[in-house]
Design an enzyme around this catalytic site. Structure first.
Site, PDB file in Angstrom:
ATOM      1  N   HIS A 123      37.695   2.739  -1.422  1.00 16.52           N
ATOM      2  CA  HIS A 123      37.544   4.038  -1.875  1.00 16.52           C
ATOM      3  C   HIS A 123      38.921   4.391  -2.137  1.00 16.52           C
ATOM      4  CE1 HIS A 123      33.237   4.756  -0.170  1.00 16.52           C
ATOM      5  NE2 HIS A 123      33.272   4.127  -1.150  1.00 16.52           N
ATOM      6  N   SER A 198      27.924   5.393   7.984  1.00 17.12           N
ATOM      7  CA  SER A 198      26.521   5.932   7.677  1.00 17.12           C
ATOM      8  C   SER A 198      25.703   4.811   6.774  1.00 17.12           C
ATOM      9  CB  SER A 198      26.239   7.568   7.433  1.00 17.12           C
ATOM     10  OG  SER A 198      27.055   7.551   6.051  1.00 17.12           O
TER      11      SER A 198
HETATM   12  P1  NAD Z   1      30.289   8.729   7.482  1.00 21.47           P
HETATM   13  O1  NAD Z   1      30.656   9.895   8.024  1.00 21.47           O
HETATM   14  O2  NAD Z   1      29.184   9.005   6.376  1.00 21.47           O
HETATM   15  O3  NAD Z   1      29.560   8.189   8.666  1.00 21.47           O
HETATM   16  C1  NAD Z   1      30.144   7.763   9.915  1.00 21.47           C
HETATM   17  C2  NAD Z   1      29.322   7.184  10.998  1.00 21.47           C
HETATM   18  O4  NAD Z   1      30.107   6.774  12.122  1.00 21.47           O
HETATM   19  C3  NAD Z   1      28.379   8.323  11.417  1.00 21.47           C
HETATM   20  O5  NAD Z   1      27.058   7.762  11.498  1.00 21.47           O
HETATM   21  C4  NAD Z   1      28.669   8.327  12.795  1.00 21.47           C
HETATM   22  O6  NAD Z   1      27.542   8.604  13.825  1.00 21.47           O
HETATM   23  C5  NAD Z   1      29.538   7.133  13.327  1.00 21.47           C
HETATM   24  N1  NAD Z   1      30.425   7.274  14.271  1.00 21.47           N
HETATM   25  C6  NAD Z   1      31.423   8.033  14.351  1.00 21.47           C
HETATM   26  N2  NAD Z   1      32.308   8.006  15.398  1.00 21.47           N
HETATM   27  C7  NAD Z   1      31.972   6.934  16.087  1.00 21.47           C
HETATM   28  C8  NAD Z   1      32.208   6.293  17.162  1.00 21.47           C
HETATM   29  N3  NAD Z   1      33.237   6.589  17.888  1.00 21.47           N
HETATM   30  N4  NAD Z   1      31.355   5.345  17.729  1.00 21.47           N
HETATM   31  C9  NAD Z   1      30.155   4.919  17.024  1.00 21.47           C
HETATM   32  N5  NAD Z   1      29.628   5.514  16.066  1.00 21.47           N
HETATM   33  C10 NAD Z   1      30.522   6.541  15.416  1.00 21.47           C
HETATM   34  O7  NAD Z   1      31.255   7.779   6.922  1.00 21.47           O
HETATM   35  P2  NAD Z   1      31.353   6.601   6.011  1.00 21.47           P
HETATM   36  O8  NAD Z   1      30.093   6.103   6.073  1.00 21.47           O
HETATM   37  O9  NAD Z   1      32.592   6.005   6.026  1.00 21.47           O
HETATM   38  O10 NAD Z   1      31.087   7.379   4.459  1.00 21.47           O
HETATM   39  C11 NAD Z   1      31.969   8.552   4.323  1.00 21.47           C
HETATM   40  C12 NAD Z   1      33.151   8.629   3.104  1.00 21.47           C
HETATM   41  O11 NAD Z   1      33.991   9.329   3.764  1.00 21.47           O
HETATM   42  C13 NAD Z   1      33.859   7.179   2.875  1.00 21.47           C
HETATM   43  O12 NAD Z   1      33.439   6.983   1.514  1.00 21.47           O
HETATM   44  C14 NAD Z   1      35.217   7.422   3.286  1.00 21.47           C
HETATM   45  O13 NAD Z   1      35.987   7.161   1.864  1.00 21.47           O
HETATM   46  C15 NAD Z   1      35.427   8.762   3.655  1.00 21.47           C
HETATM   47  N6  NAD Z   1      36.088   9.282   4.684  1.00 21.47           N
HETATM   48  C16 NAD Z   1      37.091   8.336   5.125  1.00 21.47           C
HETATM   49  C17 NAD Z   1      37.841   8.898   6.145  1.00 21.47           C
HETATM   50  C18 NAD Z   1      39.123   7.909   6.747  1.00 21.47           C
HETATM   51  O14 NAD Z   1      39.713   7.618   5.919  1.00 21.47           O
HETATM   52  N7  NAD Z   1      39.270   7.799   7.992  1.00 21.47           N
HETATM   53  C19 NAD Z   1      37.303  10.074   7.220  1.00 21.47           C
HETATM   54  C20 NAD Z   1      36.144  10.641   6.441  1.00 21.47           C
HETATM   55  C21 NAD Z   1      35.527  10.221   5.475  1.00 21.47           C
END
Ligand code: NAD
Length: 276
Positions: A123, A198
């Site tokens: 992404h 997710s």
């Molecule tokens: P999402 O937010 O849809 O899912 C994250 C998942 O991680 C959730 O199901 C949550 O329950 C789980 N989770 C979070 N912290 C946890 C932990 N400490 N232990 C266990 N499980 C944990 O994220 P996604 O699937 O990556 O999709 C979201 C989109 O958002 C992506 O396209 C990404 O580009 C973007 N995004 C990126 C960042 C980043 O770069 N850090 C942050 C937010 C969103």
């Protein structure tokens, strides 16, 4: 040890080439909120999702101004890699990492010490800016300096076009070569380890189905259920900061079943590795 943790350890111990798919959940311990977890940005404010569509960004100057303010304040600028990121560096140093395909835009895998050519940013990245008209790419800090200096929606210095972080918004296609390299890396692995996603954003989530179709065992570490849980050999619902270092320790306690090929370090892209 739970049954799932035992299965996951057994798979990883014998896997010479492990491909890792990461999502926002691996970075929550670094202070970057995810989107859909209990403390997620969109869970708390569903309207924020609109800021992530390309249509809104290109069509509404107010959305762009808000997006630039969000970039100024983004937690990625102060975040540091956490133990789960560092465990993946250990996996690479042991010659067992095939590739990391990440949905994250925060650059924390590279900051932790993973080789940039082993990290596929599905992404894109928050660390660069792209002009939506001429395609010019520039570093993010220079654009943020312009916003701080009063340009609420700074235009491209080359052509006057709309600037945006070099990330993929909803409605934008992924870079085809990156997606192809990630698909190659999941079928060309002995195991796929999914961390903190997710698995609801496609086509990235579909990589799990591609691995499972190719009979590559998939292990999922995520606090909440995902649509791909039934296609995995093990689902570990524990905090990533505990589970991932432990799984990597287990993987490194044995040398993998093909040490000679495992220790060859191939980039994820180029060098003929991704062409099948
Ligand atoms: P999402 O937010 O849809 O899912 C994250 C998942 O991680 C959730 O199901 C949550 O329950 C789980 N989770 C979070 N912290 C946890 C932990 N400490 N232990 C266990 N499980 C944990 O994220 P996604 O699937 O990556 O999709 C979201 C989109 O958002 C992506 O396209 C990404 O580009 C973007 N995004 C990126 C960042 C980043 O770069 N850090 C942050 C937010 C969103």
């Amino acid at each position: 040890m739970t049954d799932a943790a035992g299965t996951a350890s057994a798979v990883l111990e014998t896997a010479a080439r492990i491909t890792v798919l990461t999502g926002a959940g691996i970075s929550t311990d670094s202070g970057i909120p995810d989107f859909r977890g209990p403390g997620g940005v969109w869970t708390k404010n569903p309207r924020a999702e609109r800021l992530s569509t390309i249509e809104a960004y290109l069509g509404d100057p107010d959305v762009r101004r808000q997006a630039w303010q969000g970039r100024l304040r983004h937690s990625a600028w102060t975040a540091r890699p956490n133990p789960a990121h560092l465990a993946l560096v250990a996996l690479e140093r042991a010659g067992r990492l095939r590739c990391i395909a990440t949905q994250n835009i925060d650059g924390l895998h590279q900051a932790a010490g993973n080789a940039p050519d082993l990290v596929l940013e599905l992404h894109g990245t928050l660390h660069r800016v792209v002009c939506m008209a001429c395609g010019d790419r520039t570093p993010m800090p220079a654009a943020l300096d312009r916003v701080r200096a009063g340009e609420a929606d700074p235009p491209c210095r080359r052509c006057g076009g709309i600037l945006k972080s070099a990330t993929i918004s909803f409605g934008q296609p992924l870079e085809e070569s990156v997606l192809r390299a990630a698909a190659d890396a999941v079928v060309d692995a002995d195991a796929v380890l999914v961390i903190g996603s997710s698995l609801s954003v496609h086509p990235a989530a579909g990589l799990v189905g591609i691995a499972a179709d190719a009979a590559v065992p998939v292990i999922i570490v995520n606090a909440e259920p995902t649509p791909y849980d039934p296609r995995s050999v093990a689902v570990i619902r524990e905090p990533i900061g505990d589970a991932v270092p432990r799984l990597v320790d287990a993987a490194l306690s044995r040398s993998g079943r093909q040490p000679a090929t495992a220790r060859r370090r191939d980039p994820c892209r180029g060098g003929g590795v991704t062409s099948k």
